[in-house]
Design an enzyme around this catalytic site. Sequence first.
Site, short mmCIF file in Angstrom:
data_model
loop_
_atom_site.label_atom_id
_atom_site.label_comp_id
_atom_site.label_asym_id
_atom_site.label_seq_id
_atom_site.Cartn_x
_atom_site.Cartn_y
_atom_site.Cartn_z
N HIS A 185 10.45 26.81 26.27
CA HIS A 185 10.48 25.99 25.06
C HIS A 185 11.62 26.47 24.15
O HIS A 185 11.81 27.67 23.95
CB HIS A 185 9.18 26.15 24.28
N ARG A 199 8.69 16.70 23.29
CA ARG A 199 8.69 17.04 24.71
C ARG A 199 10.03 16.58 25.29
O ARG A 199 10.48 15.46 25.05
CB ARG A 199 7.56 16.30 25.41
N GLN A 215 10.23 21.02 23.84
CA GLN A 215 9.22 21.69 24.66
C GLN A 215 9.22 21.19 26.11
O GLN A 215 9.27 19.99 26.38
CB GLN A 215 7.84 21.52 24.02
N CYS A 266 2.16 28.54 22.17
CA CYS A 266 3.39 29.07 22.77
C CYS A 266 4.60 29.00 21.83
O CYS A 266 5.35 29.98 21.68
CB CYS A 266 3.69 28.34 24.06
N1 HSE Z 1 0.97 23.19 23.49
C1 HSE Z 1 2.02 23.62 24.33
C2 HSE Z 1 2.79 22.47 24.89
C3 HSE Z 1 1.45 24.43 25.44
O1 HSE Z 1 2.23 21.38 24.96
O2 HSE Z 1 3.93 22.64 25.22
C4 HSE Z 1 2.06 25.79 25.54
O3 HSE Z 1 2.91 25.89 26.67
#
Ligand code: HSE
Length: 373
Positions: free
Chosen positions: A275, A268, A162, A135
Amino acid sequence: MMKVGFIGWRGMVGSVLMERMRAESDFNAISPVFFSTSSVGGESPYVGKDVGVLQDAYECKLLASLDCIVTTQGSDYTKEVLPKLRSAGWNGYWLDASSGLRMDDDAIIVLDPINRQLIEQGLSSGIKNYVGGNCTVSLMLLGLDGLFKADLIEWISSMTYQAASGAGANNIRELLKQSGALYAAAKDLLDDKNASILDIDYRVTQELHSANFPQQYFGAPLAGSVIPWIDAGLENGQTKEEWKGGVEANKILGYTPDTVKVDGTCVRVGVLRSHSQALTIKLKRSDLSLAEIEQIIAKANPWVKFVANNKADTLRELTPASVSGTLDIAVGRLKSLKFGPEYISLFTVGDQLLWGAAEPLRRMLNILVEKHA
Ligand code: HSE
């Protein structure tokens, strides 16, 4: 009409895919069959016509009767089922949202506004596996489309922000539970105008450190915190998410590995959906003005939405909250850096469930449908 099977349509990416396909009336042009790994015989999703009940997602004979299979079920399913179908001689198209096949030589990572030519070459040379990209990579390539087309990029350092939904449905629930727990811990003090802010902070910090704080899925607090680690670790110190940034971007662009170097830190954050990425870019030229760079970025494709580098526009248009649920790829905060005239930075944000996952697959299916007609 192409017979198309759908597996994993109830999951998060699958549900967004269904929503988009219904909105664009895509089901009118195909003959869909819905599968399940757990509720065979259950009700198929509403697609505006009778499609029968749910079929067994492991029933290879039925799968092999399809022209195309679209899976948003995950890599384990792909690893189990695709080799069986191929070794039984199935020659249909496999469209996959998961990462398992992405770097295989016989798979193309699909992002047609960027690599339609590669897709066409793949189709003419008989490639049958088409896979959605990571993504953050797909969102970055769409945002920087103009700079890539003009061959202006030497390298990119990407710092990502993210959303919880990138980690799955359970993680969304956990983020909200965490937020609720923090609020509950301080609620009576928040209601008291005279309460000391340090007392509020103390209560929240105690809650973050509490053994009962909900963190089964993230393994750490995300609400009130960040987690600078996404996916598995690699021996070189990168996470797999960071590694994907470089290898997938070059593959999508049809470049040999590391033609454009991409590296950074994937983080994250306590966002539900969409994102974001802060990108530092070394350009191959040092003579371009910011106005020229803005034009190159803004005109590249219909989805890039350039946001002027001021506070009001940034707050209104350059946030996960403002782009979520849309196909916009917002790009803003464009500025030169003190490191030299060839260095710029910008911030970009897009809905990772739409352009980052469902949309490239939906569009690839439509390319196949057009060819089949
Ligand atoms: N690998 C991505 C994440 C997933 O962990 O955010 C895509 O949405």
